[in-house]
Design an enzyme around this catalytic site. Structure first.
Site, PDB file in Angstrom:
ATOM      1  N   GLY A  17       0.808  -1.209   0.000  1.00  0.00           N
ATOM      2  CA  GLY A  17       0.000   0.000   0.000  1.00  0.00           C
ATOM      3  C   GLY A  17       0.843   1.261   0.000  1.00  0.00           C
ATOM      4  N   SER A  18       0.423   2.253  -0.805  1.00  0.00           N
ATOM      5  CA  SER A  18       1.157   3.524  -0.892  1.00  0.00           C
ATOM      6  C   SER A  18       0.352   4.691  -0.339  1.00  0.00           C
ATOM      7  CB  SER A  18       1.526   3.808  -2.359  1.00  0.00           C
ATOM      8  OG  SER A  18       0.362   3.907  -3.161  1.00  0.00           O
ATOM      9  N   PHE A  20      -1.291   6.680   3.234  1.00  0.00           N
ATOM     10  CA  PHE A  20      -0.608   7.336   4.350  1.00  0.00           C
ATOM     11  C   PHE A  20       0.216   6.343   5.172  1.00  0.00           C
ATOM     12  CE2 PHE A  20      -4.121  10.391   3.632  1.00  0.00           C
ATOM     13  CZ  PHE A  20      -3.356  11.535   3.478  1.00  0.00           C
ATOM     14  N   GLY A  21      -0.383   5.198   5.518  1.00  0.00           N
ATOM     15  CA  GLY A  21       0.318   4.225   6.347  1.00  0.00           C
ATOM     16  C   GLY A  21       1.522   3.640   5.640  1.00  0.00           C
ATOM     17  N   VAL A  85      -1.912  -6.853  -4.827  1.00  0.00           N
ATOM     18  CA  VAL A  85      -1.621  -8.047  -4.032  1.00  0.00           C
ATOM     19  C   VAL A  85      -2.876  -8.905  -3.924  1.00  0.00           C
ATOM     20  CG1 VAL A  85      -0.942  -8.903  -1.756  1.00  0.00           C
ATOM     21  CG2 VAL A  85       0.215  -6.911  -2.742  1.00  0.00           C
ATOM     22  N   GLU A 180     -18.412  17.762   2.858  1.00  0.00           N
ATOM     23  CA  GLU A 180     -17.509  18.571   2.035  1.00  0.00           C
ATOM     24  C   GLU A 180     -17.932  18.575   0.574  1.00  0.00           C
ATOM     25  OE1 GLU A 180     -13.411  18.065   4.670  1.00  0.00           O
ATOM     26  OE2 GLU A 180     -13.950  16.541   3.186  1.00  0.00           O
ATOM     27  N   ASP A 318      -6.485   1.802   7.847  1.00  0.00           N
ATOM     28  CA  ASP A 318      -7.897   1.443   7.753  1.00  0.00           C
ATOM     29  C   ASP A 318      -8.131  -0.057   7.834  1.00  0.00           C
ATOM     30  OD1 ASP A 318      -8.551   4.082   7.463  1.00  0.00           O
ATOM     31  OD2 ASP A 318      -8.732   4.017   5.285  1.00  0.00           O
ATOM     32  N   ALA A 329      -6.358   9.609   8.583  1.00  0.00           N
ATOM     33  CA  ALA A 329      -5.008   9.622   8.045  1.00  0.00           C
ATOM     34  C   ALA A 329      -3.962   9.611   9.156  1.00  0.00           C
ATOM     35  CB  ALA A 329      -4.818  10.849   7.149  1.00  0.00           C
ATOM     36  N   GLN A 330      -4.240  10.340  10.245  1.00  0.00           N
ATOM     37  CA  GLN A 330      -3.268  10.419  11.340  1.00  0.00           C
ATOM     38  C   GLN A 330      -3.028   9.058  11.979  1.00  0.00           C
ATOM     39  OE1 GLN A 330      -1.099  12.350  12.768  1.00  0.00           O
ATOM     40  NE2 GLN A 330      -1.388  14.011  11.327  1.00  0.00           N
TER      41      GLN A 330
END
Length: 482
Positions: A17-18, A20-21, A85, A180, A318, A329-330
């Site tokens: 995975g690319s 945030f994590g 994957v 939003e 997630d 995201a944090q």
């Protein structure tokens, strides 16, 4: 007899995975005595919180999705592989990915799984054909095409009822993304596009925000939810709460009220932001490790974010379930850095049983409602209105990857917020139809692979298709897409 020394192979880390994590984990391993392989299904790192601004013409794709290779180009111990994957073998320490017809097997000593989450339709995946989600760049570009296409079709129509349907935009889900997006569609119609058409009045556009909850932004609650609701209503957004969507088609939605009654809402352009489901890789990991899995498909990890019996395998972002941490995201960023730190310590000889538990530092959450108005919650501190918007601007600029992205985003925001202009207003028919066409092609190929077709049938399909026509796109599809 001479004896030759053999250099020991370095510790191999695979990051899946690319987002945030994954990206933050890979960056945190830059100085580790290890070889890092990042495997991702896209070539970019996506700053997902700003995806809705791509959909509504404020930002370009490049502003929020820098190429992963470019971000990691100075990290000599890291390589990037493109592929989705589909298999993780914990016992043998391998990850298998596929890109087109090429399959790649990557060996690992340590593994970080940060495959993220996709849109959830709560068992009604067929809704996706007419109500796309908001999880990828493709989703945002498709939605931009649907929104702008609806205005263009309305300009061509002389039927008042059809115009009303075309100019009704429905957002399902009143969480941060839904709020939003609804706010920006309203500003697009009432401000940006005002006066650009000759046959229709874009300010007559109807924006509806639907949710089964009792208030918008329920995770904020109290004053902030009320503030967000008042601001949206001031923009002309219709908020319909306590409503559950039971059907979606080309021309609208069927909505069920709390008292059980159903009603019809005519709308061509719909977007779904009501739920998320973790990557299906979570199920594989749970089956092999014996870990639990929650209703959203997230893996129940140990306090150090590892899997039971596999201290070298970490699940973050997630995909993980721990202490009811939110899918923010944090959480992913901090989880990625933590996992990388534990791997580096293990490489240096630390016993995994001595690891400190992961502790999440809550830096707050925020959502923008319109220009100059946002809500933010940091601990017990609640901020709304212009101050909340300033805080939102600062935080989002801070976490954008790359100096050039920060500068171009700032310039785009200045134009969108201080004038009526938006630079990214181009949309194509291909952006709207590509997802559905690809899904149908995959379904067709799967049917053939299962023995439901033959080479003769394939040849006949190509031979008999009318020249110059799209055999996979019906008039109803085109009507739905806008």
């Amino acid at each position: 007899m001479s004896v030759e020394s053999v250099e020991a192979a370095r510790h191999r880390v695979v990051v899946i995975g690319s987002g945030f994590g994954g990206l933050f984990a890979a960056q945190a391993l830059a100085r580790a005595d290890a070889d890092v392989t990042l495997v991702a299904r896209t070539t970019h790192h996506l700053f997902q919180p700003l995806l809705y601004q791509v959909a509504t013409g404020i930002l370009s794709v490049g502003d929020i999705a820098p190429a992963t290779r470019m971000v990691l180009r100075k990290q000599d111990n890291t390589r990037v592989l493109l592929g989705e994957v589909d298999d993780i073998d914990l016992e043998n320490g391998t990850v298998t990915s596929q890109f087109l017809e090429r399959r790649t097997v990557s060996d690992f000593d340590s593994l970080i799984v940060a495959a993220g989450a996709g849109q959830s339709y709560f068992g009604n995946d067929h809704f996706a054909e007419f109500a796309p989600g908001m999880k990828t760049i493709d989703d945002a570009l498709e939605l931009r095409g649907r929104i702008l296409g609806a205005f263009e079709q309305a300009e061509l129509s002389n039927d008042p009822e059809e115009q009303t349907r075309l100019l009704t935009f429905v957002v399902v889900g009143a969480g941060p993304t839904g709020v939003e997006l609804a706010g920006q569609i309203a500003e697009l119609a009432h401000r940006t596009l005002k006066g650009t058409f000759r046959h229709i009045d874009t300010t007559r556009a109807r924006v509806v925000l639907l949710d089964g909850a009792s208030d918008v932004l329920p995770v904020y609650g109290g004053k902030l939810s009320k503030k967000a609701r008042r601001t949206l209503e001031g923009l002309g957004v219709e908020i319909q709460l306590g409503a559950m969507v039971t059907g979606v088609d080309a021309d609208g939605l069927t909505v069920k009220e709390k008292d059980g009654t159903e009603r019809r809402l005519e709308s061509q352009c719909k977007v779904w932001s009501a739920g998320v489901a973790a990557s299906p890789l979570g199920k594989q990991l749970a089956e092999q490790s014996g870990a639990g899995i929650d209703r959203a498909g997230r893996v129940e990890v140990l306090p150090d974010l590892s899997l039971p019996g596999y201290p070298n395998v970490f699940v973050i972002g997630d995909m993980m379930s721990l202490d009811k941490l939110p899918g923010l995201a944090q959480v992913a960023m901090q989880g990625g850095k933590y996992a990388a730190k534990q791997i580096a310590a293990s490489v240096e000889g630390q016993d995994p049983s001595q690891r400190p538990p992961f502790k999440y530092f809550d830096k707050g959450s925020m959502a923008t409602i319109s220009r100059f108005s946002a809500v933010a919650k940091v601990g017990k501190l609640e901020i709304s209105g212009f101050l909340g918007w300033i805080a939102w601007l600062f935080i989002h600029l801070l976490y954008l990857v790359g100096f050039s992205s920060k500068m171009s985003t700032l310039l785009s925001w200045a134009q969108a917020f201080f004038s009526a202009g938006r630079n990214e207003m181009a949309a194509t028919e291909q952006q709207v139809f590509a997802r559905i066409a690809i899904e149908r092609l995959r379904h067709h190929e799967n049917s053939l692979a299962a023995g439901n077709g033959s080479a003769t049938e394939r040849g006949a399909a190509g031979k008999d298709a009318p020249a110059g026509k799209d055999s996979d796109s019906s008039p109803a599809d085109r009507k739905a897409a806008g």
